[in-house]
Each structure stands twice: as structure tokens, then as C-alpha cells.
Design a protein around this motif. Structure first.
Motif, PDB file in Angstrom:
ATOM      1  N   SER A  61       0.825  -1.201   0.000  1.00  0.00           N
ATOM      2  CA  SER A  61       0.000   0.000   0.000  1.00  0.00           C
ATOM      3  C   SER A  61       0.866   1.261   0.000  1.00  0.00           C
ATOM      4  O   SER A  61       1.829   1.353   0.756  1.00  0.00           O
ATOM      5  CB  SER A  61      -0.898   0.005   1.240  1.00  0.00           C
ATOM      6  N   PHE A  62       0.492   2.229  -0.812  1.00  0.00           N
ATOM      7  CA  PHE A  62       1.193   3.508  -0.836  1.00  0.00           C
ATOM      8  C   PHE A  62       0.386   4.583  -0.109  1.00  0.00           C
ATOM      9  O   PHE A  62       0.518   5.763  -0.398  1.00  0.00           O
ATOM     10  CB  PHE A  62       1.514   3.931  -2.272  1.00  0.00           C
ATOM     11  N   LYS A  63      -0.448   4.154   0.836  1.00  0.00           N
ATOM     12  CA  LYS A  63      -1.138   5.120   1.676  1.00  0.00           C
ATOM     13  C   LYS A  63      -0.117   5.777   2.594  1.00  0.00           C
ATOM     14  O   LYS A  63       0.904   5.173   2.942  1.00  0.00           O
ATOM     15  CB  LYS A  63      -2.232   4.442   2.502  1.00  0.00           C
ATOM     16  N   ARG A  64      -0.436   6.989   2.985  1.00  0.00           N
ATOM     17  CA  ARG A  64       0.511   7.805   3.743  1.00  0.00           C
ATOM     18  C   ARG A  64       1.033   7.102   4.992  1.00  0.00           C
ATOM     19  O   ARG A  64       2.241   7.097   5.257  1.00  0.00           O
ATOM     20  CB  ARG A  64      -0.171   9.113   4.114  1.00  0.00           C
ATOM     21  N   VAL A  95       3.568   4.352   4.093  1.00  0.00           N
ATOM     22  CA  VAL A  95       4.809   4.872   3.513  1.00  0.00           C
ATOM     23  C   VAL A  95       5.656   5.576   4.574  1.00  0.00           C
ATOM     24  O   VAL A  95       6.873   5.374   4.632  1.00  0.00           O
ATOM     25  CB  VAL A  95       4.506   5.806   2.323  1.00  0.00           C
ATOM     26  N   LEU A  96       5.029   6.395   5.417  1.00  0.00           N
ATOM     27  CA  LEU A  96       5.806   7.134   6.417  1.00  0.00           C
ATOM     28  C   LEU A  96       6.481   6.205   7.422  1.00  0.00           C
ATOM     29  O   LEU A  96       7.628   6.440   7.816  1.00  0.00           O
ATOM     30  CB  LEU A  96       4.915   8.144   7.137  1.00  0.00           C
ATOM     31  N   VAL A  97       5.806   5.150   7.820  1.00  0.00           N
ATOM     32  CA  VAL A  97       6.427   4.168   8.721  1.00  0.00           C
ATOM     33  C   VAL A  97       7.661   3.576   8.048  1.00  0.00           C
ATOM     34  O   VAL A  97       8.722   3.451   8.665  1.00  0.00           O
ATOM     35  CB  VAL A  97       5.412   3.060   9.084  1.00  0.00           C
ATOM     36  N   SER A  98       7.530   3.233   6.785  1.00  0.00           N
ATOM     37  CA  SER A  98       8.655   2.644   6.060  1.00  0.00           C
ATOM     38  C   SER A  98       9.766   3.653   5.816  1.00  0.00           C
ATOM     39  O   SER A  98      10.945   3.287   5.822  1.00  0.00           O
ATOM     40  CB  SER A  98       8.183   2.063   4.730  1.00  0.00           C
ATOM     41  N   LEU A  99       9.412   4.919   5.581  1.00  0.00           N
ATOM     42  CA  LEU A  99      10.442   5.941   5.384  1.00  0.00           C
ATOM     43  C   LEU A  99      11.322   6.079   6.626  1.00  0.00           C
ATOM     44  O   LEU A  99      12.549   6.063   6.528  1.00  0.00           O
ATOM     45  CB  LEU A  99       9.810   7.296   5.066  1.00  0.00           C
ATOM     46  N   TYR A 100      10.695   6.209   7.781  1.00  0.00           N
ATOM     47  CA  TYR A 100      11.479   6.417   9.001  1.00  0.00           C
ATOM     48  C   TYR A 100      12.241   5.156   9.409  1.00  0.00           C
ATOM     49  O   TYR A 100      13.440   5.204   9.659  1.00  0.00           O
ATOM     50  CB  TYR A 100      10.576   6.919  10.137  1.00  0.00           C
ATOM     51  N   ALA A 101      11.553   4.026   9.466  1.00  0.00           N
ATOM     52  CA  ALA A 101      12.231   2.785   9.869  1.00  0.00           C
ATOM     53  C   ALA A 101      13.280   2.376   8.839  1.00  0.00           C
ATOM     54  O   ALA A 101      14.387   1.947   9.191  1.00  0.00           O
ATOM     55  CB  ALA A 101      11.214   1.668  10.058  1.00  0.00           C
ATOM     56  N   ARG A 147       3.755  -2.647  10.002  1.00  0.00           N
ATOM     57  CA  ARG A 147       2.703  -2.485   8.994  1.00  0.00           C
ATOM     58  C   ARG A 147       3.071  -1.385   8.001  1.00  0.00           C
ATOM     59  O   ARG A 147       2.300  -0.463   7.743  1.00  0.00           O
ATOM     60  CB  ARG A 147       1.356  -2.224   9.658  1.00  0.00           C
ATOM     61  N   GLY A 148       4.271  -1.505   7.450  1.00  0.00           N
ATOM     62  CA  GLY A 148       4.775  -0.518   6.496  1.00  0.00           C
ATOM     63  C   GLY A 148       4.817  -1.065   5.087  1.00  0.00           C
ATOM     64  O   GLY A 148       4.508  -2.226   4.827  1.00  0.00           O
ATOM     65  N   ASN A 149       5.216  -0.224   4.159  1.00  0.00           N
ATOM     66  CA  ASN A 149       5.308  -0.567   2.749  1.00  0.00           C
ATOM     67  C   ASN A 149       6.652  -1.250   2.480  1.00  0.00           C
ATOM     68  O   ASN A 149       7.709  -0.658   2.721  1.00  0.00           O
ATOM     69  CB  ASN A 149       5.164   0.703   1.910  1.00  0.00           C
ATOM     70  N   GLY A 186      17.511  12.029  10.559  1.00  0.00           N
ATOM     71  CA  GLY A 186      17.647  13.238   9.737  1.00  0.00           C
ATOM     72  C   GLY A 186      17.342  12.948   8.279  1.00  0.00           C
ATOM     73  O   GLY A 186      16.638  13.721   7.603  1.00  0.00           O
ATOM     74  N   PHE A 187      17.870  11.847   7.777  1.00  0.00           N
ATOM     75  CA  PHE A 187      17.611  11.419   6.398  1.00  0.00           C
ATOM     76  C   PHE A 187      16.124  11.163   6.197  1.00  0.00           C
ATOM     77  O   PHE A 187      15.534  11.570   5.196  1.00  0.00           O
ATOM     78  CB  PHE A 187      18.441  10.166   6.115  1.00  0.00           C
ATOM     79  N   ALA A 188      15.491  10.523   7.188  1.00  0.00           N
ATOM     80  CA  ALA A 188      14.056  10.237   7.104  1.00  0.00           C
ATOM     81  C   ALA A 188      13.234  11.518   7.100  1.00  0.00           C
ATOM     82  O   ALA A 188      12.229  11.613   6.396  1.00  0.00           O
ATOM     83  CB  ALA A 188      13.637   9.344   8.268  1.00  0.00           C
ATOM     84  N   LEU A 189      13.659  12.502   7.871  1.00  0.00           N
ATOM     85  CA  LEU A 189      12.936  13.777   7.893  1.00  0.00           C
ATOM     86  C   LEU A 189      12.987  14.454   6.525  1.00  0.00           C
ATOM     87  O   LEU A 189      11.975  14.967   6.038  1.00  0.00           O
ATOM     88  CB  LEU A 189      13.519  14.692   8.970  1.00  0.00           C
TER      89      LEU A 189
END
Length: 194
Positions: free
Chosen positions: A53-56, A59-65, A90-92, A152-155
């Protein structure tokens, strides 16, 4: 002028092709069995729709982790850990796997050097992480630097994602207005695939 010859519609088609080309090498529900570690869990991964899923929120969980994991000193195990994190949080999975490609044999040295330097500076500044011996302090510096640099990279990635999402909403609104102006509905004789 038919909708499919309008410049805005052509831009939409070009964007769709470009996105598909970028996503082609990454794991998706259809090709998950081709990946060395992920294929062992292919059946379980297909049953979890949030992995694709590309729901927000996914995606955000996967971006940070994924960003933190990408800069941690676990090279070689990143994809397996990323799969476990994507299932647990429960991330992408596609985003998580893509972020693990940041650390590769060409970028490994500079990334670990920078995270170690950042971690050593933070340990020297706070005193947290010292006293575990010289080797332990170096390992702690890699971990602390990896976590801080990863956040920082995730932000930065999060801000980029939000900017792209805003632009995509704006573009879709323009495309919907174009379709409404021309009376275009999916499945009409003027459909792009006809």
C-alpha cells in the motif's frame, strides 16, 4: 482536441511510465518470489496488503524505519530486517527495500565513516555510550550516528514525500478538470488505450 492529445494528459502518461520504470526493480506483490530473502516469505507477504500500500501511514512508517535501518551497521542483513520491520510496523515493503539500496558496496565506506564520526561527536558531547571499551565505543558510535543520521535522512525524505504528494494532488485536480471540461469518462471511445 481529444483528451489523449492534450499536453496535460501526455504529461500524465509520461509520469506514469516513469514511475513504473522506477518501481520495476523493486519488490511488488506480483514479483515478490524473485527476491533472495523475500521469496521465502512470498506467500505470507501476498496476504498482507499493507506491504504493498502507498497510503501515507504505510509509507511514512517505512520511510522512518527504513532510513534508520539503511544507516545502521547491519549491512548484508538489511533486507531481511527490513522485511521483518515492514511486517511488524505495517509498512510498505517496496519503500523499505528501496531505502536499503542506499547502502551498497560503493557507498558503504563513506556512510559508515560519516555515521561513526557523527556518533563519536555525539558520544563525546553527551558522554552517553562511553566506557564499554574502545571497540564498544566505536560500535556505539556507529549505532548512535546511524540512528541520528537515519532520522535526519528520514525527515528529509518525509518532507520530499509530502511535497510530491501535494504536487500529485494538484496535478490530479488539473487532470480531473481537463476531463470534466471535455466530458471524458474512463471507458469512452477517446480512452488512451483504445
Amino acid at each position: 482536441m481529444p483528451v489523449r492529445t492534450h499536453p496535460l494528459h501526455r504529461r500524465w502518461l509520461a509520469r506514469r511510465r516513469r514511475l513504473r520504470r522506477w518501481l520495476r526493480p523493486l519488490p511488488r506483490r506480483a514479483n515478490v518470489a524473485r527476491y533472495p530473502v523475500v521469496k521465502w516469505f512470498a506467500e505470507a507477504a501476498r496476504k498482507r496488503p499493507y506491504l504493498w500500500s502507498f497510503k501515507r501511514k504505510h509509507v511514512l512508517v517505512s520511510l522512518y524505519a527504513g532510513a534508520v535501518l539503511a544507516l545502521m551497521p547491519v549491512y548484508g542483513l538489511q533486507l531481511a530486517i527490513g522485511l521483518a520491520l515492514a511486517v511488524w510496523l505495517r509498512g510498505n515493503l517496496t519503500v523499505m527495500a528501496a531505502l536499503q539500496m542506499v547502502t551498497n558496496p560503493l557507498t558503504l565506506g563513506p556512510i559508515y565513516y560519516a555515521t561513526h564520526a557523527l556518533g563519536a561527536w555525539l558520544i563525546g558531547l553527551t558522554g552517553y555510550g562511553e566506557g564499554a571499551g574502545e571497540l564498544g565505543t566505536h560500535v556505539n558510535a556507529l549505532v548512535v550516528g546511524g540512528v541520528v543520521a537515519g532520522l535526519g535522512f528520514a525527515l528529509v525524505l518525509d518532507l520530499g514525500w509530502r511535497l510530491l504528494a501535494w504536487e500529485a494532488r494538484r496535478f490530479r485536480a488539473q487532470l480531473a478538470a481537463l476531463h470534466a471540461r471535455f466530458g471524458y469518462r474512463h471507458g469512452d471511445a477517446d480512452a488512451p488505450g483504445d
